[in-house]
Enzyme design. Structure first.
Site, PDB file in Angstrom:
ATOM      1  N   SER A 125       0.831  -1.202   0.000  1.00 51.69           N
ATOM      2  CA  SER A 125       0.000   0.000   0.000  1.00 51.69           C
ATOM      3  C   SER A 125       0.862   1.247   0.000  1.00 51.69           C
ATOM      4  CB  SER A 125      -0.860  -0.024   1.255  1.00 51.69           C
ATOM      5  OG  SER A 125      -1.442   1.240   1.477  1.00 51.69           O
ATOM      6  N   TYR A 150      -2.224  -1.473  10.865  1.00 54.28           N
ATOM      7  CA  TYR A 150      -2.452  -1.915   9.478  1.00 54.28           C
ATOM      8  C   TYR A 150      -1.270  -1.519   8.603  1.00 54.28           C
ATOM      9  CZ  TYR A 150      -3.825  -1.385   4.621  1.00 54.28           C
ATOM     10  OH  TYR A 150      -3.821  -1.412   3.257  1.00 54.28           O
ATOM     11  N   LYS A 154       1.944  -3.765   6.509  1.00 56.04           N
ATOM     12  CA  LYS A 154       2.392  -3.688   5.107  1.00 56.04           C
ATOM     13  C   LYS A 154       3.907  -3.458   5.054  1.00 56.04           C
ATOM     14  CE  LYS A 154      -1.571  -4.560   3.369  1.00 56.04           C
ATOM     15  NZ  LYS A 154      -1.796  -5.911   2.816  1.00 56.04           N
ATOM     16  N   PHE A 179      -2.378   2.576  -4.625  1.00 56.26           N
ATOM     17  CA  PHE A 179      -2.918   3.853  -4.172  1.00 56.26           C
ATOM     18  C   PHE A 179      -4.395   3.594  -3.829  1.00 56.26           C
ATOM     19  CE2 PHE A 179       0.542   6.921  -4.077  1.00 56.26           C
ATOM     20  CZ  PHE A 179       1.555   6.044  -4.392  1.00 56.26           C
ATOM     21  N   ASN A 200     -14.146   3.680   3.487  1.00 48.75           N
ATOM     22  CA  ASN A 200     -13.485   4.331   2.352  1.00 48.75           C
ATOM     23  C   ASN A 200     -14.442   5.282   1.639  1.00 48.75           C
ATOM     24  OD1 ASN A 200     -11.983   1.306   2.306  1.00 48.75           O
ATOM     25  ND2 ASN A 200     -10.687   3.111   2.272  1.00 48.75           N
ATOM     26  N   ARG A 296      -9.999  13.914   9.862  1.00 49.98           N
ATOM     27  CA  ARG A 296      -9.915  12.555  10.405  1.00 49.98           C
ATOM     28  C   ARG A 296      -8.476  12.303  10.851  1.00 49.98           C
ATOM     29  NH1 ARG A 296     -11.352   7.475   6.503  1.00 49.98           N
ATOM     30  NH2 ARG A 296      -9.425   8.109   5.480  1.00 49.98           N
ATOM     31  N   GLY A 298      -4.957  10.898  11.384  1.00 52.33           N
ATOM     32  CA  GLY A 298      -4.102  10.000  10.605  1.00 52.33           C
ATOM     33  C   GLY A 298      -4.131  10.224   9.103  1.00 52.33           C
ATOM     34  N   ASP A 299      -5.015  11.104   8.594  1.00 52.66           N
ATOM     35  CA  ASP A 299      -5.069  11.321   7.140  1.00 52.66           C
ATOM     36  C   ASP A 299      -3.836  12.089   6.667  1.00 52.66           C
ATOM     37  OD1 ASP A 299      -7.237  10.128   5.918  1.00 52.66           O
ATOM     38  OD2 ASP A 299      -8.631  11.743   6.431  1.00 52.66           O
TER      39      ASP A 299
HETATM   40  C1  UD1 Z   1      -5.760   4.687   3.332  1.00 55.63           C
HETATM   41  C2  UD1 Z   1      -4.395   4.409   2.762  1.00 55.63           C
HETATM   42  C3  UD1 Z   1      -4.454   3.219   1.852  1.00 55.63           C
HETATM   43  C4  UD1 Z   1      -5.083   2.049   2.568  1.00 55.63           C
HETATM   44  C5  UD1 Z   1      -6.473   2.431   2.983  1.00 55.63           C
HETATM   45  C6  UD1 Z   1      -7.134   1.288   3.710  1.00 55.63           C
HETATM   46  C7  UD1 Z   1      -2.964   6.385   2.509  1.00 55.63           C
HETATM   47  C8  UD1 Z   1      -2.578   7.537   1.635  1.00 55.63           C
HETATM   48  N1  UD1 Z   1      -3.895   5.558   2.017  1.00 55.63           N
HETATM   49  O1  UD1 Z   1      -6.525   5.178   2.294  1.00 55.63           O
HETATM   50  O2  UD1 Z   1      -3.160   2.880   1.441  1.00 55.63           O
HETATM   51  O3  UD1 Z   1      -5.103   0.914   1.741  1.00 55.63           O
HETATM   52  O4  UD1 Z   1      -6.365   3.552   3.872  1.00 55.63           O
HETATM   53  O5  UD1 Z   1      -8.458   1.598   3.983  1.00 55.63           O
HETATM   54  O6  UD1 Z   1      -2.446   6.202   3.588  1.00 55.63           O
HETATM   55  N2  UD1 Z   1     -12.941  10.653   3.285  1.00 55.63           N
HETATM   56  C9  UD1 Z   1     -13.958  11.517   3.635  1.00 55.63           C
HETATM   57  N3  UD1 Z   1     -15.109  10.984   4.145  1.00 55.63           N
HETATM   58  C10 UD1 Z   1     -15.296   9.638   4.315  1.00 55.63           C
HETATM   59  C11 UD1 Z   1     -14.244   8.754   3.931  1.00 55.63           C
HETATM   60  C12 UD1 Z   1     -13.073   9.305   3.431  1.00 55.63           C
HETATM   61  O7  UD1 Z   1     -13.842  12.735   3.508  1.00 55.63           O
HETATM   62  O8  UD1 Z   1     -16.351   9.221   4.797  1.00 55.63           O
HETATM   63  C13 UD1 Z   1     -11.696  11.201   2.714  1.00 55.63           C
HETATM   64  C14 UD1 Z   1     -10.465  10.927   3.557  1.00 55.63           C
HETATM   65  O9  UD1 Z   1     -10.256  11.915   4.500  1.00 55.63           O
HETATM   66  C15 UD1 Z   1      -9.391  10.884   2.467  1.00 55.63           C
HETATM   67  C16 UD1 Z   1     -10.113  10.364   1.229  1.00 55.63           C
HETATM   68  O10 UD1 Z   1     -11.488  10.576   1.478  1.00 55.63           O
HETATM   69  O11 UD1 Z   1      -8.953  12.170   2.197  1.00 55.63           O
HETATM   70  C17 UD1 Z   1      -9.880   8.894   0.963  1.00 55.63           C
HETATM   71  O12 UD1 Z   1     -10.117   8.166   2.159  1.00 55.63           O
HETATM   72  P1  UD1 Z   1     -10.175   6.579   2.194  1.00 55.63           P
HETATM   73  O13 UD1 Z   1     -11.046   6.077   1.105  1.00 55.63           O
HETATM   74  O14 UD1 Z   1     -10.493   6.172   3.580  1.00 55.63           O
HETATM   75  O15 UD1 Z   1      -8.719   6.119   1.802  1.00 55.63           O
HETATM   76  P2  UD1 Z   1      -7.297   6.557   2.428  1.00 55.63           P
HETATM   77  O16 UD1 Z   1      -7.423   6.968   3.828  1.00 55.63           O
HETATM   78  O17 UD1 Z   1      -6.662   7.478   1.474  1.00 55.63           O
END
Ligand code: UD1
Length: 341
Positions: A125, A150, A154, A179, A200, A296, A298-299
């Site tokens: 990842s 998690y 990896k 990604f 996600n 959130r 950890g983002d």
């Molecule tokens: C992260 C990891 C990815 C991992 C995944 C597992 C990074 C860059 N990515 O993905 O490698 O496999 O977790 O789940 O570390 N968001 C919202 N509202 C929501 C959900 C998400 O605004 O309800 C936003 C998040 O803040 C983020 C984006 O959408 O900016 C994507 O989020 P998400 O789909 O959870 O994936 P990552 O956190 O990027």
């Protein structure tokens, strides 16, 4: 040629099984169905006209793994998807994550160590990069301290494979650093099936669009990005699945330069959360109910891939646009909710 796909009933696993079958590989799936369903086999059959062999095995059972390799002693390659993937849950249940994601990897590699030759593809990842200093992220970017158990599985997983390959030259391995996978097969026979509330972004958006969730929370609009929301590299799951097939072929044809290699798998383009919402609204013709809430924990702010290594060495490049991937995710959501009614 027989290929083992662990976690082959899951989201990325099932799409990869389809691509492998379409390239005439023989596929054996191992899945414990903890986060997937045997019904996925019907979807795979509907698309390919073929039924892969399915063994319901829990890879945490070392003896069961050994028994499997005794039964199928002609396995030539392994694509290892089976793992737990919820970042938040991993913080609450670290030992479960270390057991699920690392013990299983070790048991598989132990079996491969006693073979004359073996090819191994690992689901890694982009989380290993943390907040990278430079965009786009190349494979040479430093691996940062993991933010969650998690992410740590990896990182450690990649190290376990690297160390194993050093002393077992007959094992050739590639880690693919994904990604953000999204979307579904164009046939709508297979797609993402999150259990409970999706963590996600994309499945949360499509479930909100279909009325299963009231509104999407956008986690923060005060980041240092053009529209203030976080940027990610969203890749169509079918493109991602194809990357596994070309990576596997590289190893099976002995074209690898080292016996352990790492590749980014993304599109090379970054999109913000608001751009992803815009894409949903374009392809569905619906307004999405969303609200900006706090960040959130950890983002990372921005993460998108430099994909030139995969392009040059694997000859692989993502084809689909964000809208195409979103359309497939939306079509899939519409289909499964209609069926559920
Ligand atoms: C992260 C990891 C990815 C991992 C995944 C597992 C990074 C860059 N990515 O993905 O490698 O496999 O977790 O789940 O570390 N968001 C919202 N509202 C929501 C959900 C998400 O605004 O309800 C936003 C998040 O803040 C983020 C984006 O959408 O900016 C994507 O989020 P998400 O789909 O959870 O994936 P990552 O956190 O990027």
């Amino acid at each position: 040629m027989k290929i083992l796909v662990t976690g082959g009933l899951g989201f990325i696993g099932s799409h990869t099984v389809v691509e492998l079958l379409q390239q005439n590989f023989e596929v054996v799936i191992i899945d414990n169905c903890s986060n997937s369903s045997e019904d996925v086999l019907d979807g795979i059959k509907a698309i390919t006209g073929k039924s892969p062999i399915f063994e319901k095995i829990d890879l945490r059972e070392k003896e069961a793994v050994a028994e499997f390799f005794r039964k199928y002693n002609d396995i030539e390659g392994v694509i290892h998807f089976a793992a737990s993937k919820a970042v938040g849950e991993s913080v609450d249940k670290p030992l479960l994550y270390y057991e699920n994601n690392l013990n299983t990897l070790i048991y598989l590699l132990q079996q491969l160590s006693s073979k004359e030759s073996a090819s191994f593809i690992f689901s890694s990842s982009c989380t290993v990069y943390g907040q990278a200093d430079k965009m786009p992220i190349t494979e040479n970017a430093p691996v940062k301290q993991a933010e969650s158990p998690y992410g740590n599985t990896k990182q450690i997983g990649e190290e376990i494979i690297g160390d194993t390959c050093k002393v077992n030259p007959q094992i050739k391995a590639i880690s693919l650093r994904y990604f953000n996978p999204m979307g579904a097969h164009a046939s709508t026979e297979i797609g993402e099936l999150p259990i409970g509330v999706p963590q996600n972004l994309v499945p949360f958006i499509t479930q909100t669009g279909i009325g299963l969730r009231e509104e999407l929370s956008v986690f923060g609009d005060d980041y240092s990005t053009p529209d203030g929301t976080c940027i990610r590299d969203y890749i169509h799951v079918v493109d991602l699945a194809k990357a596994h097939v070309v990576a596997l072929e590289r190893l099976l044809k002995n074209k690898n330069e080292e016996n352990y290699e790492v590749f980014n798998v993304g599109t090379g383009k970054g999109n913000s959360v608001l751009e992803v919402i815009g894409s949903f609204e374009r392809v569905s013709g619906k307004k999405l109910n969303y609200r900006i809430v706090g960040r959130r924990a950890g983002d990372v702010v921005v993460a998108y891939a430099d994909t030139s290594k995969a392009e040059t060495i694997l000859g692989w490049k993502a084809d689909s646009t964000l809208d195409e991937a979103m359309k497939s995710a939306w079509d899939w959501e519409c289909k499964i909710r209609n069926e559920a009614q």
